[in-house]
Enzyme design. Structure first.
Site, PDB file in Angstrom:
ATOM      1  N   ARG A 165      20.918  -3.839  22.346  1.00 33.41           N
ATOM      2  CA  ARG A 165      21.112  -3.296  21.363  1.00 33.41           C
ATOM      3  C   ARG A 165      22.108  -2.031  21.333  1.00 33.41           C
ATOM      4  O   ARG A 165      22.203  -1.327  22.509  1.00 33.41           O
ATOM      5  CB  ARG A 165      19.799  -2.780  20.633  1.00 33.41           C
ATOM      6  N   LYS A 189      12.796  -0.827  22.116  1.00 29.08           N
ATOM      7  CA  LYS A 189      11.914  -0.624  21.061  1.00 29.08           C
ATOM      8  C   LYS A 189      10.686  -0.300  21.702  1.00 29.08           C
ATOM      9  O   LYS A 189       9.963  -1.132  22.681  1.00 29.08           O
ATOM     10  CB  LYS A 189      11.898  -1.602  20.164  1.00 29.08           C
ATOM     11  N   HIS A 257      26.183  -5.524  16.369  1.00 29.30           N
ATOM     12  CA  HIS A 257      24.969  -6.482  16.852  1.00 29.30           C
ATOM     13  C   HIS A 257      25.151  -7.839  17.050  1.00 29.30           C
ATOM     14  O   HIS A 257      24.386  -8.762  17.387  1.00 29.30           O
ATOM     15  CB  HIS A 257      24.004  -6.251  15.628  1.00 29.30           C
ATOM     16  N   ARG A 260      24.980  -9.166  20.422  1.00 26.64           N
ATOM     17  CA  ARG A 260      23.874  -9.621  21.298  1.00 26.64           C
ATOM     18  C   ARG A 260      23.471 -10.911  20.477  1.00 26.64           C
ATOM     19  O   ARG A 260      22.873 -11.665  21.603  1.00 26.64           O
ATOM     20  CB  ARG A 260      22.877  -8.379  20.637  1.00 26.64           C
ATOM     21  N   HIS A 283      12.372  -8.850  23.262  1.00 28.01           N
ATOM     22  CA  HIS A 283      11.522  -9.184  21.878  1.00 28.01           C
ATOM     23  C   HIS A 283      10.036  -9.434  22.300  1.00 28.01           C
ATOM     24  O   HIS A 283       9.911  -9.848  23.322  1.00 28.01           O
ATOM     25  CB  HIS A 283      11.916 -10.890  21.261  1.00 28.01           C
ATOM     26  N   TYR A 292      17.175 -18.344  17.060  1.00 28.20           N
ATOM     27  CA  TYR A 292      18.277 -18.819  17.700  1.00 28.20           C
ATOM     28  C   TYR A 292      18.351 -20.084  17.880  1.00 28.20           C
ATOM     29  O   TYR A 292      19.536 -20.759  17.885  1.00 28.20           O
ATOM     30  CB  TYR A 292      18.496 -18.050  18.975  1.00 28.20           C
TER      31      TYR A 292
END
Length: 311
Positions: A165, A189, A257, A260, A283, A292
């Site tokens: 990110r 995150k 983004h 990514r 994730h 994806y």
């Protein structure tokens, strides 16, 4: 806005017209949103007329039940409306009903009791292999100051080469990537850390930037600096990417983004498994990574044809 051919009592039509005017004059909603809300409420009043057997009055709106709204959404779904359209229908109706409630004319509890349809996850729009390589190349960078061009190339290389990110790339310190590094520890995150393998081009791009940067890069301080020496702001990279889109003829979907997304999509299309890609992206849920699988079906089918024993 016109009420021609819209069934409803004069009082209800007047209030609807006032609501639409307030959206445009006071809340300054965009014209396309106003047109959508007008159309949504028109369709609802047409439905309600058939549902009730007579043109709707304010008293009918006051006694609306959640079941009535669900019946309208169900009809729109049968007519072919998708989840996004249904969500907008409901948003428009809620806005109208709450306007009437603020005027003391109805109780809008029914609108608040119904959940919006679950929206489908938007599929990422990755760049092609060649487009991504063009974007991260030193030669493509547009800034006239060499060290800033090298900085931009290094940041973009981290996004595509490691799937970071933009915030993760800009949070790196000068000590995080050494010239001989083969992996990178990334804090994502929720403060979760992950280990990402480094392609040789990544430390090379970072070292090229470090060699040209005019500021002292202390080991525990931000690696990427702005023109005045402070920590680099994400908006700077976003702006440079916007310029690159114009220079390279890329679509509007080509954002930082998107690099990514491209990292994940290209790995998957090349035969990478979802669990590994999940770990590389950081994730928390495999379902987040699964978006994806719908990105590049042609290439995935090609991998399937070449790899599956029964192909």
């Amino acid at each position: 806005m016109t009420d021609i051919l819209i069934p409803g009592s004069p009082e209800l039509m007047d209030k609807r017209r006032e609501w639409l005017e307030s959206l445009g004059n006071e809340r300054r909603l965009a014209d396309n949103t106003l047109e959508a809300y007008e159309r949504d409420t028109r369709q609802f009043l047409l439905f309600l007329t058939a549902h009730l057997g007579a043109p709707a009055k304010l008293s009918d709106i006051h006694t609306l039940r959640t079941a009535d709204l669900r019946a309208f959404l169900a009809q729109r779904r049968r007519d072919g409306a998708g989840a996004r359209s249904l969500g907008r229908h409901l948003a428009g109706l809620r806005s109208f009903l709450r306007y009437l409630e603020r005027k003391g004319l109805i109780n809008a509890a029914a609108a608040g009791a119904i959940r919006a349809p679950r929206q489908p996850k938007s599929l990422p729009k990755p760049l092609s292999d060649l487009q991504a390589l063009d974007v991260v190349s030193m030669e493509a960078q547009l800034h006239e100051e060499p060290w800033i061009a090298a900085r931009d190339a290094a940041v973009l290389t981290l996004l595509y080469g490691c799937g970071l990110r933009i915030s993760e790339a800009l949070d790196l310190t000068a000590a995080d990537i050494s010239p001989t590094a083969t992996s990178l520890r990334v804090t994502g995150k929720g403060g979760k850390t992950r280990l990402v393998p480094l392609l040789s081009v990544v430390p090379k791009a970072v070292e090229h930037y470090k060699a040209l940067c005019p500021y002292h890069l202390a080991p525990d301080e931000p690696l990427f600096r702005g023109a005045r020496g402070g920590k680099l702001n994400p908006s700077i990279i976003q702006r440079e990417m916007q310029k690159l889109r114009g220079a390279l003829g890329l679509p509007d979907s080509a954002t930082p983004h998107a690099l990514r997304h491209s990292f994940a999509t290209h790995l998957l299309a090349g035969g990478g498994d979802l669990r590994t890609i999940q770990e590389l992206l950081g994730h928390a849920s495999l379902s987040t990574t699964q978006v994806y699988t719908g990105v590049d079906q042609a290439r995935l089918l090609d991998v399937y044809d070449r790899a599956h024993p029964r192909a």
